[in-house]
Design an enzyme around this catalytic site. Sequence first.
Site, PDB file in Angstrom:
ATOM      1  N   ALA A   1     134.076  20.239-102.035  1.00  0.00           N
ATOM      2  CA  ALA A   1     135.013  21.218-101.459  1.00  0.00           C
ATOM      3  C   ALA A   1     136.451  21.109-102.006  1.00  0.00           C
ATOM      4  CB  ALA A   1     134.974  21.112 -99.936  1.00  0.00           C
TER       5      ALA A   1
ATOM      6  N   ASN B   1     128.194  20.733 -94.015  1.00  0.00           N
ATOM      7  CA  ASN B   1     128.216  19.806 -95.154  1.00  0.00           C
ATOM      8  C   ASN B   1     126.871  19.954 -95.866  1.00  0.00           C
ATOM      9  OD1 ASN B   1     129.581  17.732 -96.700  1.00  0.00           O
ATOM     10  ND2 ASN B   1     128.084  16.300 -95.902  1.00  0.00           N
TER      11      ASN B   1
ATOM     12  N   ASP C   1     132.459  20.640 -95.766  1.00  0.00           N
ATOM     13  CA  ASP C   1     132.825  21.851 -96.512  1.00  0.00           C
ATOM     14  C   ASP C   1     133.577  22.858 -95.656  1.00  0.00           C
ATOM     15  OD1 ASP C   1     130.302  20.688 -97.985  1.00  0.00           O
ATOM     16  OD2 ASP C   1     131.461  21.886 -99.397  1.00  0.00           O
TER      17      ASP C   1
HETATM   18  O1  MRU Z   1     127.259  21.677-103.228  1.00  0.00           O
HETATM   19  P1  MRU Z   1     128.332  20.638-103.368  1.00  0.00           P
HETATM   20  O2  MRU Z   1     127.948  19.494-104.239  1.00  0.00           O
HETATM   21  O3  MRU Z   1     129.648  21.266-103.756  1.00  0.00           O
HETATM   22  O4  MRU Z   1     128.492  20.068-101.898  1.00  0.00           O
HETATM   23  C1  MRU Z   1     129.404  19.025-101.675  1.00  0.00           C
HETATM   24  C2  MRU Z   1     129.405  18.523-100.293  1.00  0.00           C
HETATM   25  O5  MRU Z   1     128.663  18.970 -99.435  1.00  0.00           O
HETATM   26  C3  MRU Z   1     130.443  17.486 -99.977  1.00  0.00           C
HETATM   27  O6  MRU Z   1     129.969  16.575 -99.020  1.00  0.00           O
HETATM   28  C4  MRU Z   1     131.689  18.189 -99.421  1.00  0.00           C
HETATM   29  O7  MRU Z   1     132.075  19.217-100.282  1.00  0.00           O
HETATM   30  C5  MRU Z   1     132.814  17.263 -99.218  1.00  0.00           C
HETATM   31  S1  MRU Z   1     133.504  16.713-100.743  1.00  0.00           S
HETATM   32  C6  MRU Z   1     134.837  15.722-100.413  1.00  0.00           C
END
Ligand code: MRU
Length: 352
Positions: free
Chosen positions: A52, A252, A242
Amino acid sequence: MVSGRLMNTVEWTSAGVRLIDQRVLPTEEVYRMCTTYEEVAEAIRTMAVRGAPAIGVAAAFGIALGLRASVAAGEDLATAFEHICQTMAATRPTAVNLFWAIDRMRRRFEQVRAAGVAGNELAQALIDEAQAIHAEDIATCRQIGRYGAELVPDGATVLTHCNAGALATAGYGTALGIIRAAVEQGKRITVYADETRPFLQGARLTAWELLRDRIPVTLICDSMAGHFMKLGRITCVVVGADRIAANGDTANKIGTYMVAALAHRHRIPFYVAAPTSTLDLTLETGDGIPIEDRAPQEVTYIGPRRIAPPEVSVANPAFDVTPHELITAIITERGIAYPPFTATLRRLAADA
Ligand code: MRU
């Protein structure tokens, strides 16, 4: 950072936006240069850059890159800028940090133009704003780390899901930032990393960055988390987020809800680590959070190898929503929010 090297997940250079291509880690460490805003948008959409906060930073840099090109081409800047922002907004729907960063760039654009600034100076103001978002993200993650480390005892084994590390941010991490901060305080911490099917952020990315920092990590399949909790091996769970609704419901990576339900069953603290830019107080509950559906091939293939019959029907939601009742605390750069989250998150958000 424990190793003394901060990860350059995504950075601004005079030639364009340089990012580590997370699709090919850990077998290859390749850096890609995006020289147009369209290339940055494509990198976000295809998850060359992901997580995110990192996609928020990448989008801000992409917008700055696009505006600089529009200034050079003599285009109508209001129209061009809006088109660039909309292109970025259409990349991925769930992580609110993306929209937070776009809104911040929009506000800066309007403010600078209203002050009569134009041309190269306007483009530079937007580059500076994106650089500020990048620098603030690192400071924010370090502060989350400091707050969160207090909750992690010496000798703890921390389970995490997906990758909320340096690779998911400008370079320190939220959930993994807490682990890094605890290790920097001299605590002995072990991590259990869920592999995180289907995109394997845990196996490919969390394992890679923790090994790089010499933090002990054991990789497990997602289906093993309950087993290790039942054996008493897990001290606490720390994950990223997210989007967090006003009542604390947290979107998330898919599978997070399952981990939270298991942690609750075993009375293990379940912590969410996220910057306040992940809060979406316009949504009362998590029911309103848009959940991204991704391509079936992410499920039917592992790397180049197909693992399912071609005609099988597939569902591939990239995120799930953990109900607030399963969350022990939400750790932000402004402090730790405990239930009832509707009151505590609102207070933190107002603390700007
Ligand atoms: O699909 P992604 O890899 O972008 O998903 C990422 C996540 O779900 C993370 O846990 C979230 O973005 C937090 S990152 C600090």
